[in-house]
Design a protein around this motif. Structure first.
Motif, PDB file in Angstrom:
ATOM      1  N   GLY A 408      56.127  63.447  33.499  1.00 36.81           N
ATOM      2  CA  GLY A 408      55.954  64.760  34.102  1.00 36.81           C
ATOM      3  C   GLY A 408      57.020  65.744  33.689  1.00 36.81           C
ATOM      4  N   VAL A 409      57.845  65.372  32.719  1.00 44.48           N
ATOM      5  CA  VAL A 409      58.915  66.256  32.277  1.00 44.48           C
ATOM      6  C   VAL A 409      58.313  67.462  31.574  1.00 44.48           C
ATOM      7  CG1 VAL A 409      60.971  66.459  30.850  1.00 44.48           C
ATOM      8  CG2 VAL A 409      60.477  64.308  32.034  1.00 44.48           C
ATOM      9  N   ARG A 410      58.789  68.646  31.945  1.00 43.72           N
ATOM     10  CA  ARG A 410      58.279  69.862  31.336  1.00 43.72           C
ATOM     11  C   ARG A 410      59.459  70.742  30.945  1.00 43.72           C
ATOM     12  NH1 ARG A 410      52.768  70.236  32.724  1.00 43.72           N
ATOM     13  NH2 ARG A 410      52.687  72.429  32.170  1.00 43.72           N
ATOM     14  N   PHE A 411      59.237  71.525  29.905  1.00 45.73           N
ATOM     15  CA  PHE A 411      60.286  72.423  29.432  1.00 45.73           C
ATOM     16  C   PHE A 411      59.798  73.859  29.559  1.00 45.73           C
ATOM     17  CE2 PHE A 411      61.231  68.425  27.380  1.00 45.73           C
ATOM     18  CZ  PHE A 411      62.605  68.342  27.485  1.00 45.73           C
ATOM     19  N   GLY A 412      60.750  74.740  29.893  1.00 44.37           N
ATOM     20  CA  GLY A 412      60.394  76.136  30.097  1.00 44.37           C
ATOM     21  C   GLY A 412      60.234  76.900  28.800  1.00 44.37           C
ATOM     22  N   LEU A 413      59.407  76.368  27.915  1.00 48.15           N
ATOM     23  CA  LEU A 413      59.206  76.988  26.603  1.00 48.15           C
ATOM     24  C   LEU A 413      57.772  77.455  26.416  1.00 48.15           C
ATOM     25  CD1 LEU A 413      61.123  74.334  24.443  1.00 48.15           C
ATOM     26  CD2 LEU A 413      61.973  76.551  25.208  1.00 48.15           C
ATOM     27  N   GLY A 414      57.008  77.412  27.514  1.00 50.82           N
ATOM     28  CA  GLY A 414      55.591  77.705  27.381  1.00 50.82           C
ATOM     29  C   GLY A 414      55.300  79.089  26.859  1.00 50.82           C
ATOM     30  N   THR A 415      55.945  80.100  27.448  1.00 54.60           N
ATOM     31  CA  THR A 415      55.681  81.483  27.035  1.00 54.60           C
ATOM     32  C   THR A 415      56.087  81.704  25.590  1.00 54.60           C
ATOM     33  OG1 THR A 415      56.035  82.218  29.303  1.00 54.60           O
ATOM     34  CG2 THR A 415      56.109  83.892  27.572  1.00 54.60           C
ATOM     35  N   TRP A 416      57.263  81.164  25.226  1.00 44.15           N
ATOM     36  CA  TRP A 416      57.717  81.301  23.842  1.00 44.15           C
ATOM     37  C   TRP A 416      56.768  80.584  22.873  1.00 44.15           C
ATOM     38  CZ3 TRP A 416      61.047  84.730  22.223  1.00 44.15           C
ATOM     39  CH2 TRP A 416      62.008  85.232  23.120  1.00 44.15           C
ATOM     40  N   SER A 417      56.323  79.405  23.264  1.00 41.67           N
ATOM     41  CA  SER A 417      55.409  78.652  22.400  1.00 41.67           C
ATOM     42  C   SER A 417      54.098  79.403  22.210  1.00 41.67           C
ATOM     43  CB  SER A 417      55.140  77.271  23.002  1.00 41.67           C
ATOM     44  OG  SER A 417      56.324  76.530  23.124  1.00 41.67           O
ATOM     45  N   ALA A 418      53.582  79.958  23.299  1.00 38.05           N
ATOM     46  CA  ALA A 418      52.338  80.720  23.209  1.00 38.05           C
ATOM     47  C   ALA A 418      52.506  81.941  22.317  1.00 38.05           C
ATOM     48  CB  ALA A 418      51.889  81.134  24.605  1.00 38.05           C
ATOM     49  N   ALA A 419      53.645  82.629  22.464  1.00 35.79           N
ATOM     50  CA  ALA A 419      53.898  83.813  21.635  1.00 35.79           C
ATOM     51  C   ALA A 419      54.004  83.439  20.166  1.00 35.79           C
ATOM     52  CB  ALA A 419      55.177  84.499  22.103  1.00 35.79           C
ATOM     53  N   LEU A 420      54.728  82.343  19.878  1.00 35.67           N
ATOM     54  CA  LEU A 420      54.872  81.902  18.485  1.00 35.67           C
ATOM     55  C   LEU A 420      53.526  81.499  17.893  1.00 35.67           C
ATOM     56  CD1 LEU A 420      58.180  79.818  18.655  1.00 35.67           C
ATOM     57  CD2 LEU A 420      57.813  81.983  17.438  1.00 35.67           C
ATOM     58  N   ALA A 421      52.714  80.798  18.691  1.00 32.24           N
ATOM     59  CA  ALA A 421      51.391  80.396  18.208  1.00 32.24           C
ATOM     60  C   ALA A 421      50.535  81.617  17.909  1.00 32.24           C
ATOM     61  CB  ALA A 421      50.710  79.498  19.238  1.00 32.24           C
ATOM     62  N   GLY A 422      50.600  82.617  18.801  1.00 36.61           N
ATOM     63  CA  GLY A 422      49.838  83.837  18.568  1.00 36.61           C
ATOM     64  C   GLY A 422      50.293  84.574  17.325  1.00 36.61           C
ATOM     65  N   ILE A 423      51.616  84.674  17.147  1.00 34.28           N
ATOM     66  CA  ILE A 423      52.164  85.348  15.958  1.00 34.28           C
ATOM     67  C   ILE A 423      51.753  84.601  14.686  1.00 34.28           C
ATOM     68  CG2 ILE A 423      54.302  85.896  14.737  1.00 34.28           C
ATOM     69  CD1 ILE A 423      55.566  86.399  17.506  1.00 34.28           C
ATOM     70  N   ALA A 424      51.830  83.271  14.745  1.00 39.23           N
ATOM     71  CA  ALA A 424      51.458  82.468  13.576  1.00 39.23           C
ATOM     72  C   ALA A 424      50.001  82.695  13.199  1.00 39.23           C
ATOM     73  CB  ALA A 424      51.717  80.990  13.861  1.00 39.23           C
ATOM     74  N   LEU A 425      49.128  82.767  14.216  1.00 40.08           N
ATOM     75  CA  LEU A 425      47.714  82.965  13.920  1.00 40.08           C
ATOM     76  C   LEU A 425      47.455  84.375  13.392  1.00 40.08           C
ATOM     77  CD1 LEU A 425      45.074  81.455  13.934  1.00 40.08           C
ATOM     78  CD2 LEU A 425      44.636  82.290  16.231  1.00 40.08           C
ATOM     79  N   VAL A 426      48.135  85.361  13.975  1.00 43.40           N
ATOM     80  CA  VAL A 426      47.965  86.738  13.497  1.00 43.40           C
ATOM     81  C   VAL A 426      48.389  86.861  12.032  1.00 43.40           C
ATOM     82  CG1 VAL A 426      48.815  89.099  13.741  1.00 43.40           C
ATOM     83  CG2 VAL A 426      48.138  87.809  15.773  1.00 43.40           C
ATOM     84  N   THR A 427      49.543  86.273  11.704  1.00 44.39           N
ATOM     85  CA  THR A 427      50.018  86.358  10.320  1.00 44.39           C
ATOM     86  C   THR A 427      49.151  85.537   9.365  1.00 44.39           C
ATOM     87  OG1 THR A 427      51.569  84.536  10.722  1.00 44.39           O
ATOM     88  CG2 THR A 427      52.404  86.776  11.008  1.00 44.39           C
ATOM     89  N   SER A 428      48.350  84.625   9.913  1.00 39.90           N
ATOM     90  CA  SER A 428      47.477  83.797   9.074  1.00 39.90           C
ATOM     91  C   SER A 428      46.114  84.441   8.825  1.00 39.90           C
ATOM     92  CB  SER A 428      47.264  82.430   9.728  1.00 39.90           C
ATOM     93  OG  SER A 428      48.469  81.734   9.884  1.00 39.90           O
ATOM     94  N   VAL A 429      45.849  85.561   9.465  1.00 40.17           N
ATOM     95  CA  VAL A 429      44.532  86.196   9.319  1.00 40.17           C
ATOM     96  C   VAL A 429      44.190  86.515   7.862  1.00 40.17           C
ATOM     97  CG1 VAL A 429      43.229  88.309   9.818  1.00 40.17           C
ATOM     98  CG2 VAL A 429      44.352  87.054  11.665  1.00 40.17           C
TER      99      VAL A 429
END
Length: 741
Positions: A408-429
């Protein structure tokens, strides 16, 4: 003014569920990948574009923390970034495909961690519907079009089965639903999958389907195991279909069971392939060959026995290439090394553990789907090669990670991870658009090939520039404009350049450069090495290219034949014979007879007569024939085989010339050698060096030094020509200043 944050409430994640299901739905449509020769790369482009709404949604959802195991996915991502920055891979096209798939898989994984229970139900229903869409087309295609039609919208039965597998498993679990409609739809998905797997057939799909259903039944709560086991019996539908209604496909019953020439499937092939993957891994152990580099990097590591099986005993003369490791568990290590591959494999193992845990609690049937896909991934690459299967499975894996207990260990990186994933997909268009357009252009070229067939490759099409030829050229140029490093487009372009050379409307240099462009992205592609050598003007370069091809594929008959011809005309007769002997049963009678005739015309009379005798057992004593007997045989062959007739005539005159030369009659030797050279020049241009040296020696012995020197000026002596000369001929040549090479 309303805030955008309320969209993060659990019920609102149903929108995300729909967005995550859209890519597979688009790829399941009949026209998306029709006629596409590279459906995996094109589908990566489509998937990235279709998943764009999901990537946009992620930052606005409450992904404030991230399950610890999900961080393992960061390792291959970082290695991919390092590979992109260092530019160490040769195949940029496949690298972009792999990077796109990695990005969309990450988005799906993050999206899955956010799905609420209601959203997960919607997502599961959409996967069930998509599965029906995939396999329904495959079943109908199999019924009405045979084995080819079973490939469905993805153009490949294995890829279709992988894409439909999660939905088929979830459909089977719906048979316990109290809602009749859900039970009916679920049954349709499960039965359709099993029937397709039996018709195609897809043995790996059958096995994975059985594994998933048995895991769901065996690991579920005790009270529900009996009905679950009854539902799991649906796994028997596939084998029953295979036994009851196998597709004939029109194969010759006398041929091997593996019907598709060039197919690299099968248990024996996979076993040999998997044994060689560690060799590739340890060539670049820590970071791997790089994303998408397996096909470019693996050829030197292939087992010759695997190549023989893959080509069905060399029925596929052009050879085969291995696109991937046929196992995600090994592909991860091959392309991402011990670091990235180890992280991915650990994530797979944790997914199996979490799946078993969720099934035992009776809370999530998605564990059965994940187990089924990971079972399939032992013999295929649904997660690292097939976007239609990867996106749903990574999303389901995200669901498991988010609900995993006791981890159940979680890290407070969710928002950053989501932003990075979105940026990666945008730059991959831009890459996604290019892959999609590239696939559409090659699909149009494939339709053209289906319409005009072999005419596209005919010399007269190149010389007359008919409509089909010109249209193909336009489509290939457009494909190379959007993807300049596409191996397939470069190969098709190089083949066109070669056809133009044969049609006398282009230069050999252009064709050689075109094949050089193929080798720049696929340096170990045997067909490119062979063709580059064919269009090279340098014997040394030809030898180097073909020897490299033989190093990669020692048993390739075309490479051996080419090297035999090269040594015959430009090198050593002894080495030429070694290559011919190494061909074994692949040396046809026609090849031996033709090469024997050309050997004689190239001044290798002894070798040539031996090869002709090998081709025709009735001529077993051909080497002992007298000049008169050879001339008689040449006259008999004249109407049927002019090449052999000219060769035998050449051999007869050469032998007469040698008899006169050994008897001291240089004048009559000159006449015979001139006749031999005349026939040799008909087929070799300048005439063979050995007979011309004999002519020069005879002229010198006849005190016709000026003529001898004139003839000598244009002769290029081969390594073993000097040793083949009689003593008096060598002495005469030494008088002209000629020495042994």
């Amino acid at each position: 003014m309303p805030s955008v944050l309320p969209i993060s409430t659990p019920d609102r994640t149903r929108l995300l569920a729909f967005a995550l299901a859209v890519p597979a739905l688009i790829l399941a449509l009949p026209g998306t990948l029709a006629f596409d020769p590279l459906p995996l790369s094109t589908s990566a482009g489509w998937a990235a574009l279709a998943l764009f709404p999901a990537a946009v949604l992620l930052p606005f959802l409450s992904l404030r923390s991230l399950p610890a195991p999900a961080l393992l996915f960061a390792a291959p991502c970082l290695i991919a970034v390092a590979a992109l920055v260092s530019d160490r891979g040769t195949d940029g096209f496949e690298e972009r495909r792999a990077l796109l798939l990695l990005v969309v898989s990450g988005v799906a994984l993050l999206g899955g961690t956010l799905l609420s229970t209601r959203a997960l139900t919607l997502f599961g229903d959409l996967l069930v519907g998509t599965s029906i869409l995939f396999t329904g087309q495959g079943v109908l295609g199999a019924v009405f079009a045979g084995a080819e039609g079973a490939a469905g919208p993805l153009g490949n039965t294995g890829a279709l089965s992988q894409a439909a597998l999660p939905g088929a498993i979830l459909g089977a679990t719906q048979l316990l639903s109290p809602a009749p409609a859900r039970r009916a739809v679920g049954a349709l998905a499960a039965v359709s999958f099993a029937v397709h797997a039996g018709l195609a057939p897809v043995l790996a799909g059958m096995a994975a389907f059985a594994v998933g259903l048995l895991a769901w039944a065996a690991l579920g709560p005790r009270g529900s195991r009996a009905p679950r086991l009854a539902i799991a019996s649906l796994a028997l539908v596939g084998p029953a279909t295979l036994l009851a209604a196998p597709l004939s496909g029109g194969e010759d019953p006398d041929q091997p069971a593996a019907a598709i020439v060039g197919d690299t499937g099968g248990v024996a092939v996979r076993r040999l392939l998997w044994q060689r993957v560690p060799s590739l891994v340890f060539a670049t152990p820590w970071l791997g060959a790089g994303p998408g580099q397996f096909q470019a990097a693996f050829p030197p590591h292939r087992d010759p026995a695997e190549i023989e099986l893959s080509t069905h005993g060399r029925a596929a003369i052009a050879g085969t290439e291995v696109e991937h490791a046929h196992s995600d568990w090994l592909e991860a290590f091959a392309e991402y090394g011990l670091v990235g591959g180890g992280a991915l494999v650990l994530l797979f193992v944790l997914a199996l553990v979490f799946s078993a845990t969720s099934l035992s609690s009776g809370s999530l049937p998605v564990g059965a789907a994940v187990i089924a896909v990971l079972a399939n991934a032992t013999v295929h690459c649904p997660l690292l090669a097939n976007p239609a299967a990867a996106i749903p499975t990574w999303a389901l894996l995200g669901v498991l990670l988010a609900r995993a207990r006791p981890v159940g260990v979680r890290f407070g990186l969710g928002t950053w991870s989501a932003a990075l994933a979105g940026i990666a997909l945008v730059t991959s268009v831009p890459s996604a658009l290019a892959l999609r357009e590239h696939g559409e252009l090659l699909a149009r070229r494939q339709r053209l090939a289906a319409e005009f067939g072999p005419r596209l490759g005919e010399v007269r099409a190149a010389s007359k520039r008919d409509h089909s030829w010109l249209e193909e050229g336009r489509l290939l140029r457009a494909a190379l404009d959007v993807a300049p490093d596409s191996p397939l487009a470069l190969t098709l372009h190089a083949l066109r350049r070669g056809a133009m050379v044969r049609g006398a409307s282009g230069g050999r240099r252009d064709a050689r450069d075109a094949w050089g462009a193929v080798l720049a992205v696929r340096p170990f592609q045997v067909s490119a090495l062979v063709n580059a050598g064919l269009h090279s003007d340098s014997p040394a370069e030809r030898r180097a290219l073909w020897e490299e091809a033989m190093w990669i594929d020692p048993g390739h008959p075309v490479v051996r034949e080419n090297l035999a011809r090269l040594e015959l005309f430009e090198g050593s007769a002894r080495i030429a014979l070694e290559h011919i002997d190494a061909l074994g049963t692949h040396a046809s009678k026609e090849f031996l007879a033709e090469l024997g005739a050309r050997a004689i015309l190239a001044g290798r009379a002894t070798l040539g007569l031996e090869l002709i005798a090998r081709a025709d057992p009735e001529l077993i004593d051909l080497e002992a024939y007298s000049p008169s007997e050879l001339l008689t045989l040449a006259k008999l062959a004249r109407e049927l085989d002019e090449l052999r007739a000219d060769a035998l005539t050449c051999a007869a005159h050469t032998r007469w010339g040698l008899e006169h030369l050994s008897g001291g009659d240089a004048v009559h030797a000159i006449t015979q050698f001139r006749q031999a050279v005349r026939f040799s020049k008909i087929h070799t241009g300048d005439g063979d060096p050995l007979t011309r040296l004999l002519l020069v020696a005879s002229l010198q012995l006849a005190d016709r030094t000026d003529e001898a020197e004139e003839e000598l000026a244009s002769i290029r002596m081969r390594d073993d020509d000097w040793a083949a000369l009689p003593d008096n001929a060598r002495e005469a040549l030494e008088g002209l200043g000629v020495a042994a090479p």
